[in-house]
Design a protein around this motif. Structure first.
Motif, mmCIF file in Angstrom:
data_model
loop_
_atom_site.group_PDB
_atom_site.id
_atom_site.type_symbol
_atom_site.label_atom_id
_atom_site.label_comp_id
_atom_site.label_asym_id
_atom_site.label_seq_id
_atom_site.Cartn_x
_atom_site.Cartn_y
_atom_site.Cartn_z
ATOM 1 N N GLY A 61 0.791 -1.218 0.000
ATOM 2 C CA GLY A 61 0.000 0.000 0.000
ATOM 3 C C GLY A 61 0.827 1.273 0.000
ATOM 4 O O GLY A 61 0.298 2.355 -0.254
ATOM 5 N N ALA A 62 2.121 1.147 0.280
ATOM 6 C CA ALA A 62 2.985 2.333 0.328
ATOM 7 C C ALA A 62 4.294 2.105 -0.422
ATOM 8 O O ALA A 62 5.243 2.854 -0.245
ATOM 9 N N TYR A 63 4.320 1.085 -1.253
ATOM 10 C CA TYR A 63 5.551 0.772 -1.988
ATOM 11 C C TYR A 63 6.047 1.964 -2.803
ATOM 12 O O TYR A 63 7.237 2.306 -2.757
ATOM 13 N N GLU A 64 5.164 2.614 -3.532
ATOM 14 C CA GLU A 64 5.585 3.742 -4.369
ATOM 15 C C GLU A 64 6.123 4.900 -3.532
ATOM 16 O O GLU A 64 7.125 5.522 -3.888
ATOM 17 N N LEU A 65 5.493 5.172 -2.391
ATOM 18 C CA LEU A 65 5.980 6.228 -1.516
ATOM 19 C C LEU A 65 7.346 5.850 -0.944
ATOM 20 O O LEU A 65 8.240 6.695 -0.851
ATOM 21 N N LYS A 66 7.518 4.600 -0.600
ATOM 22 C CA LYS A 66 8.817 4.155 -0.087
ATOM 23 C C LYS A 66 9.914 4.408 -1.105
ATOM 24 O O LYS A 66 10.990 4.904 -0.757
ATOM 25 N N GLU A 67 9.648 4.111 -2.347
ATOM 26 C CA GLU A 67 10.645 4.325 -3.395
ATOM 27 C C GLU A 67 10.991 5.814 -3.525
ATOM 28 O O GLU A 67 12.154 6.173 -3.712
ATOM 29 N N LEU A 90 10.781 8.041 -1.092
ATOM 30 C CA LEU A 90 11.538 8.428 0.094
ATOM 31 C C LEU A 90 12.963 7.888 0.051
ATOM 32 O O LEU A 90 13.895 8.553 0.525
ATOM 33 N N LYS A 91 13.153 6.723 -0.533
ATOM 34 C CA LYS A 91 14.512 6.190 -0.693
ATOM 35 C C LYS A 91 15.343 7.113 -1.576
ATOM 36 O O LYS A 91 16.516 7.382 -1.272
ATOM 37 N N THR A 92 14.750 7.605 -2.639
ATOM 38 C CA THR A 92 15.463 8.545 -3.516
ATOM 39 C C THR A 92 15.834 9.797 -2.724
ATOM 40 O O THR A 92 16.975 10.267 -2.789
ATOM 41 N N TRP A 93 14.894 10.330 -1.960
ATOM 42 C CA TRP A 93 15.156 11.521 -1.150
ATOM 43 C C TRP A 93 16.277 11.251 -0.144
ATOM 44 O O TRP A 93 17.180 12.078 0.029
ATOM 45 N N LEU A 94 16.224 10.096 0.533
ATOM 46 C CA LEU A 94 17.269 9.751 1.508
ATOM 47 C C LEU A 94 18.641 9.692 0.848
ATOM 48 O O LEU A 94 19.624 10.201 1.394
ATOM 49 N N GLY A 95 18.709 9.084 -0.317
ATOM 50 C CA GLY A 95 19.970 9.000 -1.044
ATOM 51 C C GLY A 95 20.499 10.363 -1.445
ATOM 52 O O GLY A 95 21.702 10.639 -1.316
ATOM 53 N N GLU A 96 19.600 11.218 -1.910
ATOM 54 C CA GLU A 96 19.993 12.571 -2.309
ATOM 55 C C GLU A 96 20.520 13.380 -1.126
ATOM 56 O O GLU A 96 21.339 14.275 -1.293
ATOM 57 N N HIS A 97 20.047 13.052 0.077
ATOM 58 C CA HIS A 97 20.472 13.764 1.284
ATOM 59 C C HIS A 97 21.528 12.977 2.067
ATOM 60 O O HIS A 97 21.811 13.293 3.217
ATOM 61 N N GLU A 98 22.082 11.967 1.415
ATOM 62 C CA GLU A 98 23.217 11.196 1.921
ATOM 63 C C GLU A 98 22.967 10.508 3.257
ATOM 64 O O GLU A 98 23.850 10.425 4.102
ATOM 65 N N TYR A 99 21.747 10.009 3.448
ATOM 66 C CA TYR A 99 21.445 9.182 4.614
ATOM 67 C C TYR A 99 21.752 7.730 4.277
ATOM 68 O O TYR A 99 21.405 7.256 3.191
ATOM 69 N N ALA A 100 22.382 7.031 5.206
ATOM 70 C CA ALA A 100 22.615 5.593 5.049
ATOM 71 C C ALA A 100 21.344 4.868 5.467
ATOM 72 O O ALA A 100 20.778 5.150 6.528
#
Length: 154
Positions: A10-16, A18-28
């Motif tokens: 139900g939230a797979y697309e949102l997770k993807e 947020l993963k992009t955002w996390l990567g762009e902000h250099e979060y592990a």
């Protein structure tokens, strides 16, 4: 800070997103699934995230399901987990400042990606306020502590 993230279908697309955002902000971070949009059970995703935090493999977790409600309930069954459902800047900030939430829950069918990113950014950047709030966290944690059995006559 090491993060772990997981969602159900139900939230797979949102997770993807947020993963992009996390990567762009250099979060592990580590993604524990789901890894596609096929139907899956959110309690098992919550378990994966909660256990990684319990074992010290992650500092905080992000959990997503359709509403964020079910997955936060499931995560809160694990000792030491303080999962908070946040849906705006204020609830994200309060979950960290007052409750030292170590898991953020959001709903993929409730929040758009830009609001979810704002919630996540607020949650990641807000520190625990300590002081008067710690007493309440200690009370909550005492509910998790094993109870000593009482014997007759004691």
């Amino acid at each position: 800070m090491k993060l772990v993230i997981g969602s159900d279908h139900g939230a797979y697309e949102l997770k993807e997103e947020l993963k992009t955002w996390l990567g762009e902000h250099e979060y592990a971070f580590e993604d524990v699934g789901t890894h596609n949009g096929e139907r899956c059970d959110y309690p098992l995703v919550a378990q994966s995230v909660a256990e990684k935090i319990q074992r010290g493999e992650a500092d905080r977790g992000i959990l997503l399901c359709g509403t964020g409600i079910g997955i936060s309930i499931a995560a809160n069954k694990f000792d030491g987990i303080r999962a908070a459902l946040a849906h705006d800047h204020y609830t994200a900030r309060m979950s960290r400042e007052h409750n030292d939430a170590n898991v953020l829950a959001m709903g993929g069918r409730v929040l758009g990606p830009e609001v979810a990113k704002d919630v996540l950014e607020t949650w990641l950047s807000t520190e625990f306020g300590g002081e008067r709030h710690q007493r309440r966290l200690d009370q909550i944690q005492s509910f998790e502590a094993p109870k000593t059995p009482q014997t007759v006559g004691s």
